[in-house]
Design a protein around this motif. Structure first.
Motif, mmCIF file in Angstrom:
data_model
loop_
_atom_site.group_PDB
_atom_site.id
_atom_site.type_symbol
_atom_site.label_atom_id
_atom_site.label_comp_id
_atom_site.label_asym_id
_atom_site.label_seq_id
_atom_site.Cartn_x
_atom_site.Cartn_y
_atom_site.Cartn_z
ATOM 1 N N SER A 14 63.505 96.774 72.792
ATOM 2 C CA SER A 14 64.013 96.055 71.616
ATOM 3 C C SER A 14 65.534 96.088 71.578
ATOM 4 O O SER A 14 66.158 97.002 72.106
ATOM 5 C CB SER A 14 63.465 96.705 70.333
ATOM 6 O OG SER A 14 62.064 96.773 70.378
ATOM 7 N N ASP A 15 66.100 95.089 70.910
ATOM 8 C CA ASP A 15 67.551 95.076 70.722
ATOM 9 C C ASP A 15 67.937 95.815 69.442
ATOM 10 O O ASP A 15 69.070 96.273 69.299
ATOM 11 C CB ASP A 15 68.063 93.626 70.636
ATOM 12 C CG ASP A 15 67.740 92.857 71.908
ATOM 13 O OD1 ASP A 15 68.029 93.385 72.996
ATOM 14 O OD2 ASP A 15 67.171 91.753 71.814
ATOM 15 N N ALA A 16 66.997 95.877 68.494
ATOM 16 C CA ALA A 16 67.273 96.566 67.229
ATOM 17 C C ALA A 16 65.965 97.077 66.646
ATOM 18 O O ALA A 16 64.890 96.532 66.930
ATOM 19 C CB ALA A 16 67.948 95.617 66.244
ATOM 20 N N ILE A 17 66.059 98.141 65.834
ATOM 21 C CA ILE A 17 64.882 98.709 65.148
ATOM 22 C C ILE A 17 65.207 98.776 63.658
ATOM 23 O O ILE A 17 66.278 99.256 63.276
ATOM 24 C CB ILE A 17 64.565 100.139 65.632
ATOM 25 C CG1 ILE A 17 64.453 100.183 67.155
ATOM 26 C CG2 ILE A 17 63.289 100.662 64.987
ATOM 27 C CD1 ILE A 17 64.136 101.568 67.704
ATOM 28 N N LEU A 18 64.272 98.279 62.846
ATOM 29 C CA LEU A 18 64.498 98.245 61.395
ATOM 30 C C LEU A 18 63.457 99.087 60.676
ATOM 31 O O LEU A 18 62.264 99.018 60.999
ATOM 32 C CB LEU A 18 64.419 96.796 60.907
ATOM 33 C CG LEU A 18 64.666 96.523 59.424
ATOM 34 C CD1 LEU A 18 65.314 95.148 59.233
ATOM 35 C CD2 LEU A 18 63.407 96.602 58.576
#
Ligand SMILES: NC(=O)c1ccc[n+]([C@@H]2O[C@H](COP(=O)([O-])OP(=O)(O)OC[C@H]3O[C@@H](n4cnc5c(N)ncnc54)[C@H](OP(=O)(O)O)[C@@H]3O)[C@@H](O)[C@H]2O)c1
Length: 199
Positions: A14-18
């Motif tokens: 992933s490029d980002a985790i929220l």
């Protein structure tokens, strides 16, 4: 393979985790790719060793000493409504970038803003309030659900999602794309959009 290894795999992809602010407050997650080999693979691909961390909050009552903020040499983004930006910047400005999410933070706008920041693949780890918004807005391409073999037996227990109108219902079922066993739990992967990655 334990499910924690599987989660690390997905994170590394992933490029980002929220996560939602309540998850940040209750669980104090680090949200880092843990395996050195996966971190090295990302670096070799020209990516930061671990994805950007993202949270969303209305109240901005977050501890700047939380692991989310103090671990990982990577950007941390905090989305909040316009009315909370000043307070959020005062409290968190030294450890994160506070983004004005508009009068009410809408996950569609948030996703577009992340895309503009170079995020192509976002992993949403929960909790339920955040998942409900992404799913009801039809923003998710894939759903990964792990079922554990026990009962909770407490009506106050956290639900996977809350009330809402979901695009998948008895007349429009989601596509079950894969079933995988990990020890005594089962992973169900659902394809929710044409962008679902079948590899
Ligand atoms: N089993 C699992 O895999 C798993 C994974 C993740 C989390 N969890 C559990 O889920 C629990 C928390 O779930 P939850 O549903 O209560 O909370 P959540 O989704 O983690 O976070 C909800 C909070 O996020 C903020 N928020 C969400 N949407 C927003 C919006 N549109 N605009 C502004 N702020 C917004 C608000 O923060 P403020 O209150 O700061 O305004 C809201 O109270 C945790 O206890 C955690 O243990 C379980």
């Amino acid at each position: 393979m334990p499910t924690s290894t599987r989660v690390d795999d997905v994170s590394a992809d992933s490029d980002a985790i929220l996560v939602g602010a309540a998850t940040l407050r209750n669980d104090n997650p680090r949200l880092l790719v843990r395996a050195p080999s996966r971190r090295a693979e990302r670096t070799a691909r020209g990516l930061p060793s671990t994805p950007i961390k993202v949270t969303v909050t209305g109240r901005a009552e977050l501890d700047p000493r939380a692991d989310f903020f103090v671990t990982g040499d990577i950007e941390k983004l905090v989305y909040c409504p316009t009315g909370a930006v000043a307070e959020a910047r005062c409290r968190l400005g030294a450890v994160a970038t506070v983004v004005d999410g508009g009068r009410l933070v809408d996950m569609c706008r948030l996703s577009e803003d992340l895309h503009a920041r170079g995020v192509g693949r976002l992993m949403v780890e929960g909790g339920g309030k955040v998942l409900t918004q992404f799913l009801t807005a039809g923003l998710a391409d894939e759903l990964q659900l792990v079922v554990a073999p026990f009962f909770v037996g407490d009506s106050r227990a956290q639900r996977f999602v809350g009330d809402g109108s979901f695009p998948w219902n008895p007349d429009r079922r989601a596509e079950l794309a894969e079933v995988r066993r990990f020890g005594d739990v089962v992973l169900l992967r659902y394809a929710l959009s044409d962008r679902f990655d079948r590899d």
